[in-house]
Design a protein around this motif. Structure first.
Motif, short mmCIF file in Angstrom:
data_model
loop_
_atom_site.label_atom_id
_atom_site.label_comp_id
_atom_site.label_asym_id
_atom_site.label_seq_id
_atom_site.Cartn_x
_atom_site.Cartn_y
_atom_site.Cartn_z
N MET A 1 1.40 -1.48 -0.35
CA MET A 1 -0.59 0.34 -0.05
C MET A 1 0.98 1.10 -0.05
SD MET A 1 -3.20 1.14 2.66
CE MET A 1 -2.78 2.92 3.21
N LEU A 2 2.36 1.00 0.13
CA LEU A 2 2.67 2.28 0.52
C LEU A 2 3.28 2.90 -0.82
CD1 LEU A 2 4.30 4.43 3.10
CD2 LEU A 2 6.18 2.39 2.28
N ARG A 3 3.17 1.95 -1.64
CA ARG A 3 4.09 1.87 -2.54
C ARG A 3 2.67 2.90 -4.21
NH1 ARG A 3 6.34 -2.25 -6.54
NH2 ARG A 3 6.99 -2.64 -4.33
N LEU A 4 1.40 2.41 -3.51
CA LEU A 4 0.46 3.02 -3.81
C LEU A 4 0.26 4.30 -3.41
CD1 LEU A 4 -2.45 2.86 -5.99
CD2 LEU A 4 -3.57 1.64 -3.29
N ALA A 5 0.44 4.37 -2.17
CA ALA A 5 0.00 5.73 -1.45
C ALA A 5 1.44 6.68 -1.80
CB ALA A 5 0.21 5.48 -0.23
N ALA A 6 2.00 6.55 -2.33
CA ALA A 6 3.27 7.46 -2.93
C ALA A 6 3.13 7.63 -4.63
CB ALA A 6 4.96 6.52 -2.76
N ILE A 7 2.91 6.46 -4.89
CA ILE A 7 2.42 7.27 -6.70
C ILE A 7 1.16 8.28 -6.64
CG2 ILE A 7 1.42 6.28 -8.84
CD1 ILE A 7 3.55 4.14 -8.10
N LEU A 8 0.41 7.48 -5.61
CA LEU A 8 -0.59 9.07 -5.70
C LEU A 8 -0.94 9.99 -4.96
CD1 LEU A 8 -3.56 6.53 -4.22
CD2 LEU A 8 -3.50 6.84 -6.56
N HIS A 9 0.07 10.56 -4.06
CA HIS A 9 1.09 11.67 -3.36
C HIS A 9 1.41 12.45 -4.34
CE1 HIS A 9 1.35 14.16 -0.30
NE2 HIS A 9 3.12 14.03 -0.28
N SER A 46 -2.70 17.40 0.75
CA SER A 46 -2.29 15.96 0.61
C SER A 46 -2.51 15.03 0.94
CB SER A 46 -2.09 16.07 -1.01
OG SER A 46 -0.55 16.69 -0.88
N LEU A 47 -1.94 15.09 2.24
CA LEU A 47 -1.32 13.69 2.71
C LEU A 47 -2.67 13.11 3.42
CD1 LEU A 47 1.84 15.32 4.42
CD2 LEU A 47 2.04 13.45 3.22
N PRO A 48 -4.01 14.09 3.98
CA PRO A 48 -4.67 12.50 4.77
C PRO A 48 -5.10 12.59 3.33
CG PRO A 48 -4.79 15.18 5.50
CD PRO A 48 -2.92 15.21 4.79
N LEU A 49 -5.41 12.82 2.66
CA LEU A 49 -6.76 12.56 1.17
C LEU A 49 -5.60 11.79 0.65
CD1 LEU A 49 -8.88 13.64 -0.11
CD2 LEU A 49 -7.25 14.61 -1.88
N THR A 50 -4.50 11.38 0.11
CA THR A 50 -4.21 10.32 -0.12
C THR A 50 -4.30 8.83 0.58
OG1 THR A 50 -2.51 11.81 -1.04
CG2 THR A 50 -2.21 9.34 -1.12
N TYR A 51 -4.27 9.97 1.86
CA TYR A 51 -4.37 8.24 2.91
C TYR A 51 -5.35 7.42 2.91
CZ TYR A 51 -4.60 5.35 6.90
OH TYR A 51 -5.18 3.92 8.35
N VAL A 52 -6.47 8.46 2.89
CA VAL A 52 -8.07 7.96 2.45
C VAL A 52 -8.15 7.35 1.00
CG1 VAL A 52 -10.30 8.69 2.81
CG2 VAL A 52 -8.81 9.29 3.44
N LYS A 56 -8.72 3.10 0.40
CA LYS A 56 -9.93 3.09 -0.12
C LYS A 56 -9.56 2.06 -1.34
CE LYS A 56 -13.19 6.23 1.35
NZ LYS A 56 -14.61 5.74 1.25
N LEU A 57 -8.52 2.27 -2.29
CA LEU A 57 -8.12 1.24 -3.19
C LEU A 57 -7.63 0.12 -3.00
CD1 LEU A 57 -6.88 4.47 -5.77
CD2 LEU A 57 -8.52 2.93 -6.15
N TYR A 58 -6.73 -0.18 -2.03
CA TYR A 58 -6.26 -1.08 -1.37
C TYR A 58 -7.11 -2.00 -1.16
CZ TYR A 58 -2.56 -3.72 0.30
OH TYR A 58 -1.26 -4.75 -0.11
N ASN A 59 -8.41 -1.42 -0.43
CA ASN A 59 -9.03 -2.39 0.84
C ASN A 59 -10.15 -3.17 -0.69
OD1 ASN A 59 -8.43 -2.09 3.23
ND2 ASN A 59 -9.37 -1.02 3.65
#
Length: 60
Positions: A1-9, A46-52, A56-59
């Motif tokens: 999930m960390l890789r997905l969050a980094a790209i989304l961020h 953008s940090l909390p928005l990226t987390y949310v 949602k995408l990962y789950n």
């Protein structure tokens, strides 16, 4: 999930920072300090928005 969050961020951060810069320019804050502050606010928001979004995408 960390890789997905980094790209989304990358995308979410750039979009929110750009939006905040446009808002700052429209409001008349055209100094370097005003523009850097607006970009920093967009980056921090953008940090909390990226987390949310990543959660949602990962789950799903």
């Amino acid at each position: 999930m960390l890789r997905l969050a980094a790209i989304l961020h990358l995308f979410i951060g750039a979009t929110l920072s750009g939006t905040c810069l446009i808002v700052a320019l429209v409001m008349g804050h055209d100094t370097v300090v005003g523009l850097l502050t607006a970009a920093l606010i967009g980056f921090v928001l953008s940090l909390p928005l990226t987390y949310v979004v990543a959660r949602k995408l990962y789950n799903d």
